[in-house]
Design an enzyme around this catalytic site. Structure first.
Site, mmCIF file in Angstrom:
data_model
loop_
_atom_site.group_PDB
_atom_site.id
_atom_site.type_symbol
_atom_site.label_atom_id
_atom_site.label_comp_id
_atom_site.label_asym_id
_atom_site.label_seq_id
_atom_site.Cartn_x
_atom_site.Cartn_y
_atom_site.Cartn_z
ATOM 1 N N LYS D 97 0.873 -1.175 0.000
ATOM 2 C CA LYS D 97 0.000 0.000 0.000
ATOM 3 C C LYS D 97 0.905 1.218 0.000
ATOM 4 O O LYS D 97 1.656 1.447 0.938
ATOM 5 C CB LYS D 97 -0.922 0.022 1.214
ATOM 6 C CG LYS D 97 -1.863 1.214 1.131
ATOM 7 C CD LYS D 97 -2.873 1.289 2.245
ATOM 8 C CE LYS D 97 -3.640 2.615 2.090
ATOM 9 N NZ LYS D 97 -3.946 3.219 3.387
ATOM 10 N N ALA D 184 -9.740 6.398 3.946
ATOM 11 C CA ALA D 184 -9.661 7.647 4.724
ATOM 12 C C ALA D 184 -10.984 8.394 4.732
ATOM 13 O O ALA D 184 -11.631 8.555 3.710
ATOM 14 C CB ALA D 184 -8.561 8.571 4.218
ATOM 15 N N ASN D 206 -9.700 1.802 9.433
ATOM 16 C CA ASN D 206 -8.818 1.428 10.536
ATOM 17 C C ASN D 206 -9.174 2.210 11.797
ATOM 18 O O ASN D 206 -9.689 1.651 12.764
ATOM 19 C CB ASN D 206 -7.350 1.663 10.145
ATOM 20 C CG ASN D 206 -6.366 1.220 11.228
ATOM 21 O OD1 ASN D 206 -6.765 0.805 12.311
ATOM 22 N ND2 ASN D 206 -5.093 1.307 10.941
ATOM 23 N N THR D 207 -8.965 3.530 11.769
ATOM 24 C CA THR D 207 -9.152 4.352 12.973
ATOM 25 C C THR D 207 -10.517 4.150 13.629
ATOM 26 O O THR D 207 -10.605 3.981 14.850
ATOM 27 C CB THR D 207 -8.996 5.844 12.632
ATOM 28 O OG1 THR D 207 -7.732 6.035 12.010
ATOM 29 C CG2 THR D 207 -9.078 6.703 13.872
#
Lengths: 256, 256, 256, 256
Positions: D97, D184, D206-207
């Site tokens: 990535k 994102a 992810n976050t």
């Protein structure tokens, strides 16, 4: 309002406009005048393909307005550089609005070719104004190679959707050391005010004026919108609040 | 721009403003003047609780500005009717801005009490300007009982969020036979232009002017915003497009 | 997920659906089953005008699903009360979804008639579920007269625009002591998740399932959307941030 | 749902996740498992700087999950290429990535360096997954030099704002011949569904999972969100309507 400086020119008006899409030259001329704009784009293809300065240019050259040739129609850096050179020769200006869009459907700009062409044109003495995505990293790179301003888009060109890229425009404005001019997407005066309230240095509006049933009134409306948005920015705007508060003093006097 | 008619009065300016939240009376007076507003709200509690017309009013009464007492602070129709009667006596005007908000946190209006009070006040000869949610059915009912205009909110009062109720404002504007004045939520000139572009007849702005670091400049900015939004509406705005189209003629001349 | 309590019933599923607009009864039956819904609206006019319980009802009655007659088509409180009484007799349920919309174009609800009818129907022993604008003050008044839940709209009915009323839904959810069920405007699973993430207690979805090319799959998709939105709400969602932060640890190891 | 093909791998799950920001390894392992994800990013700096495969990797390697090293932290193409080579050696995978972000504050990607690194890495046999702005022209250029997918951002990283770039994602999805993975900005399950409903091939989250008070439940919620969004896309979603239409048959039976 503070004047705007780009390269060696100072602008009182923060509204840039264009010459395309008007129904006739007289209307174009009247609308451009009503807009108060001091910088007006012209597609260099109109010059180059006709072998001579056309009526459109004659109409504007009589005035104090600065012409800004654009490279609309080119697909890569090489074509753009050639187009800029032609424009300089034909119009006697080293200012160039750089538009490189390989896709004929959406006319979105190519970041890689735009950076390459900007670097080359700056070295040849051009004042380069690149039209780009609202890409904060690209803006810093263009600045680094000598772009005199950056022209991020607010929304897809011709969409009239306003500032769909607001989140990124805010970052660009925060980080930029050259003027930020919002280009594309501005379809109504409120969009122009909005850009100025965010802290943009100027806006470029063409279609929304040119295709209006009354381009002269619309040009005037955009001029006022840019001014009032800038005045609000310079005066300091209130922020948005998640929770409400009263605009009138609350009292329970009547029930006591 | 066309003038605006409400009841027996004709307004050149389509920006209404208020007298609350300014840091001092001189600033308020200067900002109201700069706004060009011909109708200015004043909380009737300022009048009623002080037993006399205060400095604020004296400052405005000398001018040509119409005072519009509001019932801010009342919680039901009964209190509102009493407050309107007090205001008429104290200020010598039968115009009343009706605000009924039982909840002290968000100050949102009560639709049922507002309809009830409007009906009663109209029968008593008042010109009633009701502050309400952007509720199209309620607007038609207020019109049916004689409200001279409707004042739907754009966003929670004091939130400065703009026209969060756009979908409903559009329906209200389409259906209304009385002027539609957007009240609450307008925090920037671009919001005011936006309301006018949608076809609102006027906007009321108080907080965004009063709490600005420079209320006089901000008042002027809002005046221009209202004007340019209205000009755009009367001239005819372009619609938004899902697909982009070029604002400059596309050509492949350089590559042929 | 916590179960949802309305009046004397407990629901495992937080997705309510409807029986209208399906292309045939078998599809309706299969989609309702796939949705997992335990409460399904049916236009009482289908019952009343046909003098008998139609196939549609027979199909559902065999299952464990609760039928929720709605008053769609009525224009004021009087008609609504009569309609509710008919429905109780025909279907043997004292639950009623109250929809009062005088305007046949947008089918938006009337706040005043809805409050009046709710009060009367509660007194007659109905469990009243009123469809309303996202009006926080009206919600508190409905609760005060005994509504068992409130059903604010997310966007104009049939518009599929999602939660255009988000600012007001948030206030309603914060203030309400009865379940808040978002009705109208939900056109995609993401809208349903969004409502649940805000803290809505349930959503009602009919059109978006019924008119899908594949209503059974779409019903299942909405069921999952409601579940995952609720799970996220119960687990605790991150807030939005004006400024970015990295999701991967930033390091300069390679350049040292 | 159709499986997703990237390079030589086939994925059943369209949710990719990451290993950063979890409070401990056991939670990370449980959340990744709950997510159903088959491709999980790991910051290569964790590997490279510690000279050995750490606990985190050990925990995942036991499972069937594919590790996807990312180049987070690098600032240009040269650093990125070196980082990718290190990762290949350390983890035994040619998947990478690509994240190149010279600005440590917003971590936004550099379009020019990303294109350059992609071209070089593809030539070295890497499967390159580039993280980029939602820039349609850049996406086509990455595809042209052999990127196996494109990973446009939905909003500034860590902002949890959802799909602020929707207008551009739609164009990217329309034009792309390689999978489009939204990366994102996705802060809630509704955002993930929304991306899938637009036609994205997958999302990376992810976050929003890692920092949740309950990462395991949140991981499961995201898995469901991705599935239901994809189901809705494959079934065919209704479009939004400017004008409303009824979801229940309108009738005037009661008043005739």
């Amino acid at each position: 309002m503070k004047p705007l400086q780009i390269a060696d020119k100072t602008f009182t008006s923060r509204l840039f406009t264009g010459t395309g899409k008007f129904r006739d030259i007289a209307t174009m001329q009247a609308a451009v005048e009503a807009s108060g704009s001091e910088l007006v784009t012209v597609a260099l293809t109109r010059v180059a393909t006709q072998g001579d300065v056309d009526e459109r240019l004659t109409a504007l050259e009589a005035s104090e307005i600065n012409l800004l040739p654009n490279t609309s129609g080119v697909r890569d850096a090489k074509e753009a550089i050639f187009a800029a050179q032609l424009a300089r020769e034909a119009l006697g200006t080293n200012w160039i609005k750089l538009e490189i869009h390989p896709d004929p459907k959406y006319l979105l700009p190519d970041p890689v070719e735009t950076l390459k062409a900007t670097e080359a044109l700056v070295k040849e003495g051009f004042v380069v104004m690149p039209y780009i995505q609202a890409d904060p990293v690209l803006c810093k790179r263009l600045e680094a190679v000598g772009a005199q301003c950056v022209m991020p888009l607010g929304a897809p060109i011709g969409s009239n959707k306003g500032l769909r890229t607001q989140d990124f425009l805010e970052i660009i404005i925060e980080q930029s050391n050259v003027p930020v001019i919002v280009d594309a997407g501005i379809g109504a005066p409120s969009h122009a005010s909005w850009a100025m309230e965010l802290g943009a240095d100027a806006v470029l509006v063409n279609t929304a004026i040119a295709v209006s049933p009354d381009p002269v009134t619309m040009a005037k409306a955009f001029e006022m919108a840019v001014q009032c948005g800038r005045m609000a920015y310079e005066s300091g705007l209130a922020s948005t609040h998640p929770h409400a508060s009263a605009s009138s003093p609350f009292t329970s006097f009547l029930t006591e």
